[in-house]
Structure formats: C-alpha cells, structure tokens
Design a protein around this motif. Sequence first.
Motif, PDB file in Angstrom:
ATOM      1  N   SER A   7       0.828  -1.208   0.000  1.00  0.00           N
ATOM      2  CA  SER A   7       0.000   0.000   0.000  1.00  0.00           C
ATOM      3  C   SER A   7       0.864   1.260   0.000  1.00  0.00           C
ATOM      4  O   SER A   7       0.569   2.215  -0.725  1.00  0.00           O
ATOM      5  N   ASP A   8       1.930   1.262   0.767  1.00  0.00           N
ATOM      6  CA  ASP A   8       2.818   2.427   0.784  1.00  0.00           C
ATOM      7  C   ASP A   8       3.592   2.569  -0.526  1.00  0.00           C
ATOM      8  O   ASP A   8       3.833   3.687  -0.988  1.00  0.00           O
ATOM      9  N   LEU A   9       3.956   1.454  -1.131  1.00  0.00           N
ATOM     10  CA  LEU A   9       4.622   1.505  -2.432  1.00  0.00           C
ATOM     11  C   LEU A   9       3.686   2.066  -3.499  1.00  0.00           C
ATOM     12  O   LEU A   9       4.104   2.880  -4.340  1.00  0.00           O
ATOM     13  N   MET A  10       2.418   1.678  -3.453  1.00  0.00           N
ATOM     14  CA  MET A  10       1.456   2.210  -4.416  1.00  0.00           C
ATOM     15  C   MET A  10       1.230   3.704  -4.214  1.00  0.00           C
ATOM     16  O   MET A  10       1.032   4.437  -5.192  1.00  0.00           O
ATOM     17  N   VAL A  11       1.271   4.158  -2.973  1.00  0.00           N
ATOM     18  CA  VAL A  11       1.175   5.605  -2.730  1.00  0.00           C
ATOM     19  C   VAL A  11       2.352   6.298  -3.404  1.00  0.00           C
ATOM     20  O   VAL A  11       2.184   7.319  -4.088  1.00  0.00           O
ATOM     21  N   VAL A  14       2.029   5.419  -7.598  1.00  0.00           N
ATOM     22  CA  VAL A  14       0.810   5.731  -8.341  1.00  0.00           C
ATOM     23  C   VAL A  14       0.232   7.091  -7.940  1.00  0.00           C
ATOM     24  O   VAL A  14      -0.232   7.850  -8.794  1.00  0.00           O
ATOM     25  N   VAL A  15       0.256   7.395  -6.668  1.00  0.00           N
ATOM     26  CA  VAL A  15      -0.430   8.591  -6.171  1.00  0.00           C
ATOM     27  C   VAL A  15       0.468   9.831  -6.198  1.00  0.00           C
ATOM     28  O   VAL A  15       0.033  10.910  -6.607  1.00  0.00           O
ATOM     29  N   MET A  16       1.690   9.692  -5.767  1.00  0.00           N
ATOM     30  CA  MET A  16       2.544  10.864  -5.601  1.00  0.00           C
ATOM     31  C   MET A  16       2.984  11.545  -6.908  1.00  0.00           C
ATOM     32  O   MET A  16       3.032  12.778  -6.951  1.00  0.00           O
ATOM     33  N   CYS A  35      -8.372  12.278 -13.404  1.00  0.00           N
ATOM     34  CA  CYS A  35      -8.435  12.898 -12.085  1.00  0.00           C
ATOM     35  C   CYS A  35      -9.278  12.060 -11.122  1.00  0.00           C
ATOM     36  O   CYS A  35      -8.892  11.848  -9.969  1.00  0.00           O
ATOM     37  N   SER A  36     -10.421  11.578 -11.568  1.00  0.00           N
ATOM     38  CA  SER A  36     -11.285  10.746 -10.711  1.00  0.00           C
ATOM     39  C   SER A  36     -10.611   9.424 -10.371  1.00  0.00           C
ATOM     40  O   SER A  36     -10.689   8.960  -9.227  1.00  0.00           O
ATOM     41  N   LEU A  37      -9.949   8.826 -11.351  1.00  0.00           N
ATOM     42  CA  LEU A  37      -9.243   7.571 -11.104  1.00  0.00           C
ATOM     43  C   LEU A  37      -8.099   7.784 -10.119  1.00  0.00           C
ATOM     44  O   LEU A  37      -7.899   6.988  -9.198  1.00  0.00           O
ATOM     45  N   TRP A  38      -7.360   8.880 -10.282  1.00  0.00           N
ATOM     46  CA  TRP A  38      -6.269   9.187  -9.363  1.00  0.00           C
ATOM     47  C   TRP A  38      -6.782   9.425  -7.951  1.00  0.00           C
ATOM     48  O   TRP A  38      -6.194   8.943  -6.983  1.00  0.00           O
ATOM     49  N   ALA A  39      -7.881  10.153  -7.832  1.00  0.00           N
ATOM     50  CA  ALA A  39      -8.453  10.416  -6.510  1.00  0.00           C
ATOM     51  C   ALA A  39      -8.887   9.111  -5.840  1.00  0.00           C
ATOM     52  O   ALA A  39      -8.707   8.924  -4.631  1.00  0.00           O
ATOM     53  N   SER A  40      -9.453   8.199  -6.621  1.00  0.00           N
ATOM     54  CA  SER A  40      -9.858   6.901  -6.074  1.00  0.00           C
ATOM     55  C   SER A  40      -8.655   6.103  -5.591  1.00  0.00           C
ATOM     56  O   SER A  40      -8.684   5.509  -4.508  1.00  0.00           O
ATOM     57  N   PHE A  41      -7.598   6.076  -6.387  1.00  0.00           N
ATOM     58  CA  PHE A  41      -6.393   5.364  -5.967  1.00  0.00           C
ATOM     59  C   PHE A  41      -5.743   6.022  -4.755  1.00  0.00           C
ATOM     60  O   PHE A  41      -5.206   5.338  -3.884  1.00  0.00           O
ATOM     61  N   ASP A  42      -5.825   7.339  -4.688  1.00  0.00           N
ATOM     62  CA  ASP A  42      -5.283   8.055  -3.541  1.00  0.00           C
ATOM     63  C   ASP A  42      -6.003   7.631  -2.269  1.00  0.00           C
ATOM     64  O   ASP A  42      -5.371   7.249  -1.278  1.00  0.00           O
ATOM     65  N   MET A  44      -7.870   4.925  -1.835  1.00  0.00           N
ATOM     66  CA  MET A  44      -7.717   3.496  -1.602  1.00  0.00           C
ATOM     67  C   MET A  44      -6.364   3.167  -0.970  1.00  0.00           C
ATOM     68  O   MET A  44      -6.293   2.427   0.009  1.00  0.00           O
ATOM     69  N   CYS A  45      -5.295   3.705  -1.523  1.00  0.00           N
ATOM     70  CA  CYS A  45      -3.962   3.380  -1.005  1.00  0.00           C
ATOM     71  C   CYS A  45      -3.753   3.919   0.399  1.00  0.00           C
ATOM     72  O   CYS A  45      -3.195   3.226   1.263  1.00  0.00           O
ATOM     73  N   CYS A  46      -4.218   5.128   0.646  1.00  0.00           N
ATOM     74  CA  CYS A  46      -4.065   5.700   1.988  1.00  0.00           C
ATOM     75  C   CYS A  46      -4.935   4.956   2.995  1.00  0.00           C
ATOM     76  O   CYS A  46      -4.502   4.678   4.120  1.00  0.00           O
ATOM     77  N   SER A  47      -6.153   4.605   2.594  1.00  0.00           N
ATOM     78  CA  SER A  47      -7.027   3.835   3.489  1.00  0.00           C
ATOM     79  C   SER A  47      -6.462   2.452   3.748  1.00  0.00           C
ATOM     80  O   SER A  47      -6.497   1.963   4.884  1.00  0.00           O
ATOM     81  N   ALA A  48      -5.932   1.809   2.716  1.00  0.00           N
ATOM     82  CA  ALA A  48      -5.333   0.488   2.894  1.00  0.00           C
ATOM     83  C   ALA A  48      -4.132   0.557   3.824  1.00  0.00           C
ATOM     84  O   ALA A  48      -3.934  -0.336   4.658  1.00  0.00           O
ATOM     85  N   SER A  49      -3.348   1.604   3.722  1.00  0.00           N
ATOM     86  CA  SER A  49      -2.199   1.759   4.606  1.00  0.00           C
ATOM     87  C   SER A  49      -2.648   1.897   6.060  1.00  0.00           C
ATOM     88  O   SER A  49      -2.105   1.243   6.956  1.00  0.00           O
TER      89      SER A  49
END
Length: 98
Positions: A7-11, A14-16, A35-42, A44-49
């Motif tokens: 999850s931190d690697l994906m942040v 993918v997110v940063m 933008c919507s896809l990026w916000a969703s991944f943001d 998701m990854c932060c919540s998963a972390s």
Amino acid sequence: LVSLFMSDLMVGLVVMPPAMLNQLYGRWVLRGDFCSLWASFDVMCCSASILNLCVISLDRYLLITSPLRYKLRMTSCRALALILATWTVAALASFLPI
C-alpha cells in the motif's frame, strides 16, 4: 507487513507523481477523466495503509494478551482473510463514491 509495504509503495508510485505535477503546475495537467481515477487510488492506497496498520496492531495485541492461544486463533487463512478484508474495504470506500 507485506500488505503495508504494497500500500505504501502504491502511494509512492501511483499517487505521488500526479500529485507532484499538480503542485508544480498549480492545476491538473493530465486528462480530466484521470483525475477521478487518481483520486480513487489516492483514497484506496491511503485507506489500505491505515487499515493495514490497524490489523498489525490487532495482531500484536492478540499475541501479547493471549500468547498461548495465538497460534490457534491466527492461522494463515485468517491472516489472509484479514488482508483481503482490508483491501476490499479500502477499495469499496474509494471507488464506490466516485
């Protein structure tokens, strides 16, 4: 711990990078639908972390409070179920609203 690492690697991967572009240019420079896809991944990854940290804390709590029963309670199947539940909740919380 591997799930937390992922999850931190994906942040980081993918997110940063889009977030850095957004900060550098002061506006969204990528495609609008991204933008919507990026916000969703943001989210998701932060919540998963965060959820992974909660699951690790729960695991350590169970080990400390009942060390003799820990092996019986925390099987590999249960650990896998907790990891899957963590990612499922994070994905549902991020992709369903958007």
